[in-house]
Design a protein around this motif. Structure first.
Motif, mmCIF file in Angstrom:
data_model
loop_
_atom_site.group_PDB
_atom_site.id
_atom_site.type_symbol
_atom_site.label_atom_id
_atom_site.label_comp_id
_atom_site.label_asym_id
_atom_site.label_seq_id
_atom_site.Cartn_x
_atom_site.Cartn_y
_atom_site.Cartn_z
ATOM 1 N N GLU A 72 0.799 -1.050 0.106
ATOM 2 C CA GLU A 72 -0.024 0.032 0.053
ATOM 3 C C GLU A 72 0.793 1.294 -0.159
ATOM 4 O O GLU A 72 0.535 2.271 -0.647
ATOM 5 N N LYS A 73 1.817 1.451 0.789
ATOM 6 C CA LYS A 73 2.633 2.420 1.085
ATOM 7 C C LYS A 73 3.517 2.774 -0.446
ATOM 8 O O LYS A 73 3.496 3.709 -0.830
ATOM 9 N N GLU A 76 1.086 4.296 -3.145
ATOM 10 C CA GLU A 76 0.842 5.647 -2.929
ATOM 11 C C GLU A 76 1.867 6.529 -3.428
ATOM 12 O O GLU A 76 1.760 7.655 -3.640
ATOM 13 N N PRO A 322 -10.886 14.228 -8.401
ATOM 14 C CA PRO A 322 -10.789 13.846 -6.841
ATOM 15 C C PRO A 322 -12.148 13.077 -6.387
ATOM 16 O O PRO A 322 -13.117 13.312 -6.922
ATOM 17 N N GLY A 323 -11.828 12.409 -5.453
ATOM 18 C CA GLY A 323 -13.104 11.630 -5.101
ATOM 19 C C GLY A 323 -12.421 10.260 -4.659
ATOM 20 O O GLY A 323 -11.174 9.904 -4.358
ATOM 21 N N GLU A 324 -13.601 9.166 -4.160
ATOM 22 C CA GLU A 324 -13.013 7.985 -3.806
ATOM 23 C C GLU A 324 -14.030 6.653 -4.418
ATOM 24 O O GLU A 324 -15.084 7.134 -4.689
ATOM 25 N N TYR A 339 -9.825 0.062 -2.272
ATOM 26 C CA TYR A 339 -10.470 1.228 -2.164
ATOM 27 C C TYR A 339 -9.631 2.452 -2.194
ATOM 28 O O TYR A 339 -8.422 2.411 -1.729
ATOM 29 N N ILE A 341 -8.817 6.465 -2.974
ATOM 30 C CA ILE A 341 -8.887 8.081 -2.893
ATOM 31 C C ILE A 341 -8.048 8.619 -3.773
ATOM 32 O O ILE A 341 -6.842 8.610 -3.739
ATOM 33 N N PRO A 348 -2.301 7.651 -6.492
ATOM 34 C CA PRO A 348 -3.528 7.492 -5.534
ATOM 35 C C PRO A 348 -3.245 8.123 -4.257
ATOM 36 O O PRO A 348 -1.958 7.961 -3.684
ATOM 37 N N TYR A 349 -3.906 8.938 -3.572
ATOM 38 C CA TYR A 349 -3.815 9.659 -2.404
ATOM 39 C C TYR A 349 -3.976 8.228 -1.199
ATOM 40 O O TYR A 349 -2.867 8.288 -0.541
ATOM 41 N N ARG A 350 -4.921 7.668 -1.426
ATOM 42 C CA ARG A 350 -4.763 6.222 -0.393
ATOM 43 C C ARG A 350 -5.427 5.287 -1.204
ATOM 44 O O ARG A 350 -6.176 5.299 -2.255
ATOM 45 N N ARG A 352 -6.161 1.117 -0.731
ATOM 46 C CA ARG A 352 -6.068 0.136 0.261
ATOM 47 C C ARG A 352 -6.729 -1.163 -0.512
ATOM 48 O O ARG A 352 -7.666 -0.972 -1.367
#
Ligand code: SF4
Lengths: 392, 204, 243
Positions: A72-73, A76, A322-324, A339, A341, A348-350, A352
């Protein structure tokens, strides 16, 4: 099942969903055993801290993280497309369904359409993946019972054939990196489809052989029936998904519920267990292989022509608004979700991953308490996990 | 010591076997390398595939996967070694009896591979234990693992029992126990074992 | 399925004062979410699970998100009085200027949960909770007593983000080892500097390797002038010595 859901139905005392407390019988001392992280019967680097009273398990705590590779890290810090090859390495027995889940989540985020032919190809490779995963997982399960080698060899016989198909289509046996946001990377040739049809024709024979080899086996029945029972209410509450959940008798298959891709065009049944034990999990996987073969036959018959990438799909310089979004599919292990964001940037900002393997292990303790230590290994095997996905 | 190859064949035809202890010893060793049953990540699946009927590792006398490190000759590092797992890997290696060998299978075992940037990923197992054969690939194909076995057999065949270049297990002075790294507050301590691996200078 | 507005209304009807806010999602996915107040979260969660119409009996995904302190620059119109000389007479005049002002928006940690209903086959309903800040007030109520599937996922959030879930039955690190100090998924996490040797460095890794080298040189531990050849040779010798 009532209208009010699985949980509300049963008693709602505090702590009903916690593992039971098992009292030692008071004779002799407790034995604390650390099974793993290198244990010959675990599927990889996984540890269980077990307390034993004689042969009986009275406490079991799984320990994770021995394969925590920071997926995940890393994701990102790189572009959306850059994460696609990493998803292959999550559940490394089923790279193609991982690709699919990720592509689906990004498509949800951007509203990207997928051409029909690509959807069919996704179904074909996805179901082939499911067949080989279930075959291998049964092989591993029996291996953990002590039948060293033979059933696994049968499983890998079918698996190698399917891997050859993957290799011809995508260029790699295992790490396929096949799907893109808005389609698939390469088209299947007519030859490939012909060969696939042939392989799929032979698959029912393989499943029959495999089933005849194992199902009637007395030792297998004695060791698996009535072992590792998982109640449906607990299974739902603990987020268990996939064949595990269906073996507990809950009719929940995301292919049916969400009907993602083109799944609602195919006729297939959802096998359900009614004893909720290890044997049921084994049987559900066998039966699901048969259903997958049915889907494959239909998909290979109806696959339309056309492009495999949407003309408007963007791969480079890809910046979603922007959005998720949360997208999920029914992977061979259970609900695999992504998931995402977006903050409008190229990365990606997040990011998951909702790992079915990890969450299915939540109930390992509940299933194992009070059982013999030799059965713990079996129960663990019946969950069918891949450590790459558990720890990510 | 060396017997002329031609003479050997000639004698063989007469039913006479001429060999040296070294040759016989290495011949026996190289054809019964028993690996440890030890899978770390994705590469382990390819390792399993190698042992199955299609690729048939048994042809090389290496199909007997031993669950216990005490009975194994070879450790195949088949996958990503994380910092959480690294101490255990070193400990398992320490528990193996000499002569012991290590194959680093796949990009991860060699350098961290695709996950190199990860905070919990060890950037190559040769920071802590000596590696005999590296096979690149992500994952390496079963053929590549077989190639690694053949290279290892060649290496075993070439080892001399005496002299300064004798292998570690015949050298009383050589390092036998490798220090197990400790999990610190932010990282493993030490970050590498200087007895095995010296930090090379970055090539710019 | 009900829309988020309807769900919010249902919650407010059942639990007055729950203070549920709607967080709208501009993406085409249209998955809007509900922000719960930590003080009411468990009660709301129980309601969502047990309500006959919603029956969100399945918590699928739980995860953390880190929102670090953000420095926002905004243009503000400021009106002020200035002394001006108009036609030789000094007088006060109003003047409007644009001024760029910097403001630090305090960050927070967020926990996001995705709920589905197995009994009714709908979802997802997204709920989220925010901590007060990122340093000392990082407590949120645990939803594990309501949905068991949060057990490992909340442990993971605690491990990687540092949100402390009160009421969790067994809150320990999940992935990193005991004794590890940091929360690595946070945006400001500083990774250990272990990029000393890069045979095939590129991009990000190359940057880190160069930074590492510069640091070593500054500390005087490595002779900066060591040639290319000696570097490679050192590597070989190092490996050979152990074999
Ligand atoms: S080298 Fe590739 S296939 Fe092997 S463990 Fe690493 S990521 Fe997996």
């Amino acid at each position: 099942m009532s209208t009010s859901g699985f949980v509300a139905e049963k008693d709602k005392r505090e702590g009903w969903n916690r593992p039971p407390v098992i009292e030692p019988d008071g004779e002799g001392e407790l034995l604390e055993v650390s099974m793993g992280p290198h244990h010959p019967s675990t599927h990889g680097v996984f540890r269980m801290d077990v307390a034993l009273d004689g042969e009986r398990v009275i406490r079991l705590k799984p320990v994770f993280g021995y394969l925590h590779r920071n997926h995940e890290k890393i994701a990102e810090g790189i572009s959306y497309l850059g994460s696609m090859p990493f998803t292959d390495r999550l559940d490394y027995l089923c790279p193609l369904t991982n690709n699919w889940a990720y592509a689906l989540a990004v498509e949800k985020l951007t509203g990207q359409a997928v051409p029909e032919r690509a959807e069919y190809l996704r179904v074909i490779v996805g179901e082939l993946t499911r067949v080989q995963n279930h075959a291998s997982s049964i092989g591993f399960l029996i291996q953990e019972m002590g039948a060293s080698g033979t059933p696994l060899m049968y499983a890998f016989k079918a698996r190698e054939k399917i891997l050859d198909l993957f290799e011809e289509l995508t260029g790699a046996r295992m790490m396929c990196n096949y799907m893109r946001f808005g389609g698939c990377r390469v088209d299947a040739t007519a030859d490939w489809l012909a060969v696939t049809r042939k392989v799929v024709e032979e698959l029912p024979g393989f499943v029959d052989e495999f089933e005849r080899l194992l199902r009637g086996n007395e030792i297998l029945m004695a060791r698996t029936q009535g072992v590792g029972i998982l109640r449906p209410e607990l299974a739902v509450n603990a987020g268990v998904t996939g064949p595990m959940l269906r073996a507990s008798g809950v009719n929940y298959d995301i292919r049916k519920v969400d009907g993602y891709g083109v799944y609602n065009r195919f006729k297939f049944r959802v096998p359900l267990g009614d004893h909720w034990d290890v044997f049921d999990r084994f049987m559900i996987r066998l039966l699901e292989m048969r259903e997958s073969i049915k889907i494959l036959e239909q998909a290979l018959k109806d696959i339309p022509g056309g492009p495999v990438m949407d003309a408007k799909a963007k791969l480079r310089g890809f910046r979603p608004k922007p959005g998720e979004a949360y997208g999920r599919i029914e992977s061979p292990k259970g609900e695999l979700g992504f998931y995402l964001i977006s903050d409008g940037g190229p990365n990606p900002y997040r990011y998951r991953v909702r790992p079915p393997s990890l969450i299915n292990l939540t109930v390992l303790e509940d299933m194992a308490l009070g059982q013999n230590v030799a059965d713990v290994v079996l129960i663990f095997g019946s969950v069918d996990i891949i450590l790459g996905e558990v720890d990510r | 010591m060396a017997v002329d190859e031609g003479l050997k064949i000639e004698l063989g035809k007469q039913g006479v076997l001429v060999t040296t202890i070294e040759e016989l010893y290495n011949w026996g060793r190289k054809n019964s390398v028993w690996p440890m049953q030890f899978g770390l990540a994705c590469c382990a699946i390819e390792m399993i595939a190698t042992t199955m009927a299609r690729y048939d590792l048994a042809r090389f006398g290496a199909e007997v996967f031993r669950p216990s490190p005490r009975q194994a000759d070879l450790m195949i590092i088949s996958g990503t070694v994380t910092k959480k797992m690294a101490p255990q890997v070193v400990r398992l290696y320490n528990q193996m009896a000499e002569p012991r060998y290590v194959i680093a299978m796949g990009a991860c075992a060699i350098s961290g591979g695709p996950f190199k940037e990860g905070y919990n990923v060890l950037k190559g197992i040769d920071r802590y234990i000596p590696v005999d054969v590296h096979i690149p690939g992500c994952p390496p194909r079963p053929e590549a693992l077989i190639q690694a076995f053949m290279l290892l057999q060649k290496k075993i065949d070439g080892q001399h029992l005496t002299g300064p270049d004798r292998p570690r297990f015949l050298d009383a002075e050589a390092q036998g126990e490798f220090p197990v790294p400790v999990q610190g507050e932010h990282d493993l301590e030490p970050a590498s074992n200087p007895g095995v691996w010296t930090v090379p200078v970055v090539i710019r | 399925m009900k829309t988020v507005e309807e769900i919010r209304a249902a919650i407010e009807a059942a639990l007055p004062g729950a203070g549920v806010e709607i967080v709208s999602n501009p993406s085409v996915s249209g998955q809007h979410s509900l922000r719960l107040r930590p003080s009411h979260a468990v009660a709301v969660a129980k309601f969502l699970r047990d309500d006959a119409e919603l029956a969100l009996d399945f918590l699928s995904n739980a995860t953390g998100v880190d929102w670090p302190d953000k420095e926002v620059t905004e243009k503000v119109k400021v009106t002020r009085t200035v002394r001006k000389t108009v036609d030789g007479v000094e007088q006060d005049a109003e003047e409007t200027v644009e001024e760029a002002r910097k403001r630090v928006e305090p960050g927070c940690l967020e926990a996001v949960y995705h709920l589905f209903s197995v009994a009714r086959g709908h979802g997802p309903v997204v709920i989220r909770m925010k901590t007060v800040n990122r340093t000392d007030q990082v407590e949120l109520p645990s939803l594990t007593p309501v949905w068991r599937s949060a057990e490992f996922q909340e442990r993971e959030i605690f491990d990687l983000y540092g949100i402390v879930f009160s009421g969790h039955p067994d809150l320990r690190r999940l992935l990193m080892w005991e004794g590890f100090k940091d929360h690595p998924m946070r945006r400001d996490y500083v990774e250990p500097d272990d990029f000393e040797y890069e045979p095939t460095a590129h991009d990000e890794v190359l940057k880190r390797a160069v930074a590492h080298q510069a640091k070593q040189e500054a500390a005087g531990t490595v002779a900066g002038a060591a040639g290319v050849g000696s570097g490679v040779a050192a590597g070989r010798e190092g490996k050979g010595a152990g074999a």
